[in-house]
Write an enzyme that holds these catalytic residues in place. Structure first.
Site, mmCIF file in Angstrom:
data_model
loop_
_atom_site.group_PDB
_atom_site.id
_atom_site.type_symbol
_atom_site.label_atom_id
_atom_site.label_comp_id
_atom_site.label_asym_id
_atom_site.label_seq_id
_atom_site.Cartn_x
_atom_site.Cartn_y
_atom_site.Cartn_z
ATOM 1 N N GLU A 179 -0.664 -5.420 2.796
ATOM 2 C CA GLU A 179 -1.082 -4.557 4.191
ATOM 3 C C GLU A 179 -0.685 -5.380 5.371
ATOM 4 O O GLU A 179 -0.942 -6.379 5.469
ATOM 5 C CB GLU A 179 -2.359 -3.987 4.311
ATOM 6 C CG GLU A 179 -2.727 -3.168 3.446
ATOM 7 C CD GLU A 179 -4.132 -2.358 3.167
ATOM 8 O OE1 GLU A 179 -4.417 -1.438 2.815
ATOM 9 O OE2 GLU A 179 -5.024 -3.201 3.979
ATOM 10 N N ASN A 201 -1.199 5.396 3.210
ATOM 11 C CA ASN A 201 -1.341 6.038 1.947
ATOM 12 C C ASN A 201 -2.408 7.169 1.974
ATOM 13 O O ASN A 201 -3.669 6.682 2.542
ATOM 14 C CB ASN A 201 -1.628 5.129 0.755
ATOM 15 C CG ASN A 201 -1.679 5.811 -0.598
ATOM 16 O OD1 ASN A 201 -1.642 6.908 -0.740
ATOM 17 N ND2 ASN A 201 -1.916 4.864 -1.443
ATOM 18 N N SER A 219 -5.286 5.824 -0.484
ATOM 19 C CA SER A 219 -5.242 4.113 -0.476
ATOM 20 C C SER A 219 -6.268 3.879 -1.302
ATOM 21 O O SER A 219 -7.648 4.008 -0.905
ATOM 22 C CB SER A 219 -5.051 3.584 0.801
ATOM 23 O OG SER A 219 -4.725 2.385 0.804
ATOM 24 N N SER A 220 -6.273 2.881 -2.312
ATOM 25 C CA SER A 220 -7.527 2.102 -2.669
ATOM 26 C C SER A 220 -8.033 1.298 -1.720
ATOM 27 O O SER A 220 -7.245 0.287 -1.465
ATOM 28 C CB SER A 220 -7.200 1.431 -4.236
ATOM 29 O OG SER A 220 -5.736 2.331 -4.813
ATOM 30 N N THR A 257 -1.836 2.685 -8.190
ATOM 31 C CA THR A 257 -2.456 3.585 -8.460
ATOM 32 C C THR A 257 -2.246 4.654 -9.559
ATOM 33 O O THR A 257 -2.465 4.654 -10.755
ATOM 34 C CB THR A 257 -3.657 4.060 -7.537
ATOM 35 O OG1 THR A 257 -4.148 3.139 -6.856
ATOM 36 C CG2 THR A 257 -4.875 4.790 -8.224
ATOM 37 N N GLY A 303 -2.845 -2.852 -2.225
ATOM 38 C CA GLY A 303 -1.461 -3.470 -1.770
ATOM 39 C C GLY A 303 -1.352 -4.402 -0.684
ATOM 40 O O GLY A 303 -2.309 -4.331 -0.019
ATOM 41 N N SER A 352 0.960 -1.101 -0.181
ATOM 42 C CA SER A 352 0.020 -0.083 0.161
ATOM 43 C C SER A 352 0.947 1.305 -0.099
ATOM 44 O O SER A 352 1.838 1.269 0.872
ATOM 45 C CB SER A 352 -0.802 -0.125 1.153
ATOM 46 O OG SER A 352 -1.636 1.229 1.280
ATOM 47 N N GLY A 353 0.522 2.057 -0.813
ATOM 48 C CA GLY A 353 1.486 3.399 -0.958
ATOM 49 C C GLY A 353 2.556 3.177 -1.955
ATOM 50 O O GLY A 353 3.239 4.304 -1.802
HETATM 51 N N1 LIG Z 1 5.214 8.350 -9.995
HETATM 52 C C1 LIG Z 1 4.837 9.117 -9.081
HETATM 53 N N2 LIG Z 1 5.384 10.307 -8.984
HETATM 54 C C2 LIG Z 1 5.038 10.929 -7.863
HETATM 55 N N3 LIG Z 1 4.403 10.648 -6.846
HETATM 56 C C3 LIG Z 1 3.827 9.282 -6.765
HETATM 57 C C4 LIG Z 1 4.156 8.546 -7.855
HETATM 58 N N4 LIG Z 1 3.666 7.325 -7.620
HETATM 59 C C5 LIG Z 1 2.850 7.448 -6.430
HETATM 60 N N5 LIG Z 1 3.116 8.854 -5.927
HETATM 61 C C6 LIG Z 1 2.716 9.250 -4.633
HETATM 62 O O1 LIG Z 1 2.478 8.230 -3.693
HETATM 63 C C7 LIG Z 1 1.017 8.257 -3.075
HETATM 64 C C8 LIG Z 1 0.358 6.766 -3.087
HETATM 65 O O2 LIG Z 1 0.338 6.432 -4.307
HETATM 66 P P1 LIG Z 1 -0.935 5.140 -4.878
HETATM 67 O O3 LIG Z 1 -2.026 5.873 -4.253
HETATM 68 O O4 LIG Z 1 -0.511 4.994 -6.330
HETATM 69 O O5 LIG Z 1 -0.435 4.096 -3.902
HETATM 70 P P2 LIG Z 1 -1.147 2.566 -3.957
HETATM 71 O O6 LIG Z 1 0.110 1.481 -4.546
HETATM 72 O O7 LIG Z 1 -1.901 2.529 -5.087
HETATM 73 O O8 LIG Z 1 -1.598 2.311 -2.807
HETATM 74 P P3 LIG Z 1 -2.891 1.496 -2.150
HETATM 75 O O9 LIG Z 1 -2.458 0.146 -2.155
HETATM 76 O O10 LIG Z 1 -2.933 1.951 -0.863
HETATM 77 O O11 LIG Z 1 -3.979 2.169 -3.025
HETATM 78 C C9 LIG Z 1 0.200 8.921 -4.395
HETATM 79 O O12 LIG Z 1 -0.763 9.504 -3.844
HETATM 80 C C10 LIG Z 1 1.436 9.938 -4.966
HETATM 81 O O13 LIG Z 1 1.480 11.052 -3.928
HETATM 82 MG MG LIG Z 2 -3.964 2.248 -5.106
#
Ligand SMILES: Nc1ncnc2c1ncn2[C@@H]1O[C@H](COP(=O)(O)OP(=O)(O)OP(=O)(O)O)[C@@H](O)[C@H]1O
Ligand SMILES: [Mg+2]
Length: 1046
Positions: free
Chosen positions: A389, A157, A160-161, A112, A387, A107-108
């Site tokens: 957790e 996050n 977070s999704s 996404t 992701g 996660s994070g």
């Molecule tokens: N390529 C990137 N460039 C800049 N910031 C990023 C990038 N990827 C992720 N982030 C930052 O990290 C944060 C978390 O990313 P994201 O929501 O994609 O995580 P996730 O893997 O989908 O987590 P979860 O499993 O909780 O959904 C985003 O809100 C953003 O601020």
């Molecule tokens: Mg996500």
């Protein structure tokens, strides 16, 4: 490209970890760290992309970057998520292979964000057009809507999704997006009613309260204050860097783009508001008359407002919240609920409404983006699932989420490690097996249909009798006591292990990504996911169309006693379906790594990364990749793709595919270790060789394309030229023909004219004798003559009367006769006159001659003349023959008498008149005294110089005599005659006849006379005083005389 190849060889920060030397966990993490420091957040292991979350926006997603990676060669450019997206898209478009992009990580870690980058890249590089753009926009805009309802801030996050998402983007054969289908997996609905400190509920609630206009809030019966709502965290509702209001507007815009109607949006927000408000429905205990404790609504306002929103009678909802209908032996009994039971029911209702609303939302988006046509489609699936957790307190949701991640890891292992190695063995390639951890055992621990945790949980849920988490845990402990990846307080005790970190009522699973301790509390309830039937019936009874549609089981007609499938089994089957789907596609991996736990920008914690590198199996991945081959393909397609690189295989190879591939590669001189020939496939060890092969192919294809173009252009030009030439010949033939035809016609015409002349000439010469030379003149003459003849004959027959006074004459019948006609007319007239004259007697003729002469002398000159016309010229007025008194005078005249008349002579001295007789003979003019009848004056006619008369009607005349004559000496005579005209005329005629000279006649008002005493000027004055007898002469002085006439 240069940057890419140099970084490929940069020992400190190799772009592809396959090239890492030495290969160790430390060096791998160091490389990632060094690259991260250089802001190269992407790194390859072969064709797997590792993405390290920078927590900071980097300028590497610009349209220029998109262009840079468009149609790039995967290994030739700096590692980037765009490169893998491009590779997948082109493989889909050009090789017709369905793709899936698997994004994994905790996660994070940035899953996404990665999925959105992939989608936006594909949207940017696929073709443009109004319809395609609309589809792309709809696909992209599904993200903000789903994120608003499905994402929340967690401790790990901020966005977070809280649901799993798999999106199939569908393309046509040209690679244009046609639409898509979204599948969602198990929303973490417990968050609706509870979340740990520092987290938030789903974004939509905060967005709605921050972004809705006062009118909308009023319409939804909401207050802007988050603190007012029990389901929202009372602290930290505002997130730094997240503008809820702006996100709300963006979400509304996105819904509009996707095609939500305003009514649908309102209904959606109303149901959302209902969920929020349910949290504020407070219950309290009260005692019933029976003495039983029962719960009741404390504050009816919130309930009333909810009922107003959903169109339900408040009593019905209250009943459903506070009591429960129980069926026992055909009897229905209404039992009251305790306060905790009431709250349980309320929360279950809120969770159910929200999770069903979320499903409806996904279905509604699918309805907009689904492909309407039956065209053949290619599919690119993008998987973005929650992701892995590990929280402080992990519950059923984490168990499910981690199970899903375990399955994804299994796919990865299967496809990249196990499957690959098995393939080498299958294909007979020499191979030293690489050890790796296969997580099938963990998957089996969870999903096994008889001994799996999920199966046991289901069993507990369905089992009659006392059911609670403790019995469930006991069962697990019994069954899984010896399982390597399972432990709990009991199993530890059995193994005599003391672990304080494992509390009671918990079990621990050694996941691929780490050990997670799950608290069994709530497992059964969450797995059952039961909602009291009274509540679903109450929802179905509401008038709100959307809410009602979410609870079809509430319809009393459709009451079913069958229990719905449990949450765990539902999830298991949907994950199984997902896996099946993913296996059918070509996988592309993006493995996201979280560099620190504090969401800090550009901070890299090696220990944290190392843990992820381990559980993601990256080392094994690199090892297999290094030992193995980067690329493999069955001989047939390989030969088909590269046969143009060897003259022996191009354009057609007639032998077997394998021999063809061998011949083909033999000609290209690659190092032997780079290639391996399997049973059915060719294996190429390094990406560079593949890249080289691909580059050569591209060059060759360009050459071939040029050749084809050249040949085609040549052919086109030739055919065009031939066509033009044919046309030109045809046109010139037609033109020449036309010109010749014209010329011939002209020549023929000229020849005919010449011939006609010649023939005419010849004929005339031959037949001249038959023609008179001036035949035409003769003819004309003849015709003229005939005409003239006819004219003359006509004239003769038609002559006008012979009277001399008649001057009529017929007009000329032809113009050419007009002169002759005029002439004839004159002739005829003269002839008529002559004839008339000839028949006249001599006396009459003489008279007429005298008249004519008088006319010539006086006509239009003297007023007297017209009067004289009445008087015949008698000549002899005196009767000389008859009157004997005048015998003497008669004798004087003898036979020569012309005229005899009585005149008056004016006395020259006083102007008085005296009568005289005047005789005119052919020789003399005689004036005689009337009494004596004796001539007093005899004038020879030759003595007369001239005569003067007046213009008036008087008889006055002055007879001028020549001075030299004898009589002339006496001077001129002034006479007055009653026959003045006749007198002067006869004088004139006689004078002319005798002397041959005309009489000089003056008709004037003023003249001079010669008297013996000198010249007297005579002035004629017209005056009424003059008597009727003649003019009155008055002497005025010695040399003037005035003659008054009338
Ligand atoms: N390529 C990137 N460039 C800049 N910031 C990023 C990038 N990827 C992720 N982030 C930052 O990290 C944060 C978390 O990313 P994201 O929501 O994609 O995580 P996730 O893997 O989908 O987590 P979860 O499993 O909780 O959904 C985003 O809100 C953003 O601020
Ligand atoms: Mg996500």
């Amino acid at each position: 490209m240069e940057g890419a190849s140099s970084s490929l060889l940069d020992a400190e920060a190799v772009a592809d970890l396959v090239l890492l030397d030495p290969l160790a966990e430390e060096s791998l993490v160091q490389t990632l760290q060094e690259r991260f420091r250089r802001r190269d957040i992407y790194t390859y292991i072969g064709n797997v992309v590792i993405s390290v979350n920078p927590y900071q926006s980097l300028p590497i997603y610009t349209p220029e970057k998109v262009e840079e990676y468009r149609n790039c060669s995967f290994f030739a450019v700096n590692p980037h998520i765009y490169a893998i997206a491009d590779d997948a898209y082109r493989s889909l478009r050009d090789r017709d292979r369905d793709q899936c992009i698997l994004i994994t990580g905790e996660s994070g870690a940035g899953k996404t964000e990665a999925s959105k980058l992939v989608m936006s890249y594909v949207a940017a590089v696929s073709s443009k057009g109004e319809e395609v753009n609309k589809v792309k926009e709809q696909l992209l805009q599904s993200n903000p809507v789903l994120e608003a309802f499905g994402n929340a801030k967690t401790v790990r996050n901020d966005n977070s999704s809280r649901f799993g998402k798999y999106m199939d983007i569908e393309f046509d054969f040209k690679g244009e997006p046609l639409g898509g289908v979204i599948s969602n997996y198990l929303l973490e609905k417990s968050r609706i009613v509870r979340h740990v400190k520092g987290e938030r509920n789903f974004h939509i609630f905060y967005q709605l309260l921050a972004g809705a206009s006062p009118q909308l809030l009023q319409q939804l019966k909401l207050r802007q204050d988050c603190g007012h709502y029990g389901y929202l965290s009372r602290e930290g509702s505002n997130l730094p860097g997240m503008d809820d209001a702006a996100n709300f507007h963006a979400m509304q815009d996105a819904m509009r783009v996707i095609g939500f109607s305003p009514a649908e949006v309102t209904e959606l927000l109303q149901v959302t508001a209902v969920v929020l408000k349910l949290g504020n429905v407070q219950l309290s205990s009260s005692f019933q008359a029976s003495g039983m404790e029962a719960c009741s609504i404390t504050e009816p306002r919130e309930l009333r407002e909810i009922c107003e929103l959903i169109g339900l009678e408040p009593g019905a909802l209250e009943r459903a919240l506070c009591s429960r209908t129980v069926k026992a032996r055909d009897e229905t009994v209404l039992t009251t609920l305790s306060v905790p039971q009431g709250y349980y029911g309320r929360d279950a209702l809120a969770k159910n409404i929200y999770s069903r609303l979320f499903d409806w939302l996904v279905n509604r988006i699918n309805a907009s983006i689904q492909v309407k046509s039956d065209k053949q489609r290619k599919v690119m699936g993008v998987l973005d699932i929650y992701g892995f957790e590990i929280f402080q307190d992990n519950s059923f949701e984490q168990f499910i989420i981690n199970y899903c991640n375990e399955k994804l890891q299994q796919i990865f292992i299967l496809m990249t490690l196990k499957e690959e190695q098995e393939e080498y063995v299958r294909e007979g390639i020499q191979w030293t097996p690489v050890e790796f951890f296969d997580n099938s055992i963990i998957c089996n621990l969870i999903e096994n249909s008889t001994t799996g945790i999920l199966a046991m949980l289901d069993e507990e849920c369905l089992r009659p009798g006392v059911v609670n988490e403790d019995t469930f845990l006991t069962k697990l402990n019994q069954l899984l006591a010896t399982h390597k990846h399972y432990e709990s307080k009991e199993t530890q005790n059995a193994r005599r292990v003391t672990d304080t970190s494992l509390p009671p009522r918990c079990f621990r699973i050694h996941h691929y990504a780490g050990k997670v301790t799950y608290n069994v509390s709530g497992f059964i309830e969450k797995n059952n996911d039961l909602l009291f039937r009274d509540l679903s019936q109450a929802m179905w009874a509401a008038r709100h169309a959307l809410l009602r549609s979410l609870f079809p089981e509430g319809d009393p007609q459709k009451v079913s006693l069958k229990l719905p499938p449990t949450a765990g089994s539902q999830f298991k089957s949907s994950v199984a379906m997902l896996m099946k789907n993913l296996y059918s596609k070509n996988p592309n991996y993006i493995r996201c790594i979280k560099p620190n736990d504090t969401k800090a920008a550009m901070v890299f914690t090696p220990e944290l990364v190392l843990a992820q590198v381990r559980y993601l199996g990256l080392m094994e991945n690199v090892r297999v990749r290094r030992a193995g081959y980067a690329f493999r393909q069955p001989y047939g397609p390989f030969l088909q793709r590269y046969k143009m690189l060897n003259a022996r295989t191009w354009p057609r190879w007639h032998g077997g595919d394998r021999q063809g591939a061998e011949v083909l590669l033999a000609g290209l001189v690659f190092p032997a270790e780079e290639l391996a020939f399997g049973r059915t496939k060719i294996f190429i060890r390094s990406p560079r060789t593949l890249f080289d092969l691909e580059r050569r192919r591209q060059e060759r294809v360009a050459q071939l394309a040029t050749l084809i173009q050249k040949t085609f252009r040549g052919w086109r030009c030739r055919t065009q030229y031939q066509l033009m030439r044919k046309s030109q010949i045809l046109i010139s033939a037609w033109f020449r023909g036309h010109r010749q035809k014209n010329r011939y016609k002209q020549m023929k015409r000229s020849a005919l004219i010449l011939q006609a002349y010649a023939r005419g000439w010849k004929a005339r010469r031959t037949y001249r004798k038959y023609f008179r030379s001036n035949a035409s003149a003769c003819l004309a003459n003849f015709i003229y003559r005939r005409l003239v003849q006819r004219y003359l004959v006509g004239l003769a027959k038609n002559l006008p009367p012979l009277s001399v006074t008649d001057r009529t004459w017929p007009p000329a019948p032809y113009r050419f006769l007009s002169d002759a006609n005029q002439e004839l007319r004159n002739i005829f007239y003269h002839w008529k006159c002559k004839k008339y004259r000839d028949q006249l007697p001599a006396s009459r003729r003489a008279q007429l001659q005298a008249r004519l002469c008088a006319s010539e002398l006086f006509k239009d000159k003297k007023t007297l003349y017209p009067k004289s016309l009445q008087q015949p010229f008698r000549g002899e007025y005196l009767g000389l023959k008859q009157n004997p008194k005048y015998q003497k005078l008669h004798a004087v005249a003898k036979d020569k008498l012309v005229m005899a008349d009585a005149v008056r002579k004016v006395n020259r001295a006083n102007g008085k008149t005296v009568p005289r007789l005047l005789l005119l003979t052919t020789e003399h003019l005689v004036l005689a005294d009337p009494k004596a009848a004796q001539p007093k004056t005899v004038l020879s006619l030759s003595d007369i110089r001239g005569v003067s008369v007046t213009r008036f009607s008087d008889g006055f005349l002055a007879l001028h005599l020549k001075e030299v004559s004898t009589v002339g000496a006496k001077g001129d005579f002034l006479l007055v005659s009653d026959h003045l005209i006749e007198l002067v005329t006869r004088l004139h005629q006689t004078l002319e006849a005798t002397t041959g000279q005309a009489l000089p006649l003056h008709i004037t008002d003023r003249f001079s006379t010669r008297f013996p005493k000198g010249d007297v000027s005579i002035t004629v004055v017209e005056s009424p005083k003059a008597g009727t007898n003649g003019p009155v002469c008055k002497k005025k002085g010695s040399n003037k005389m005035e003659v008054l006439v009338h």
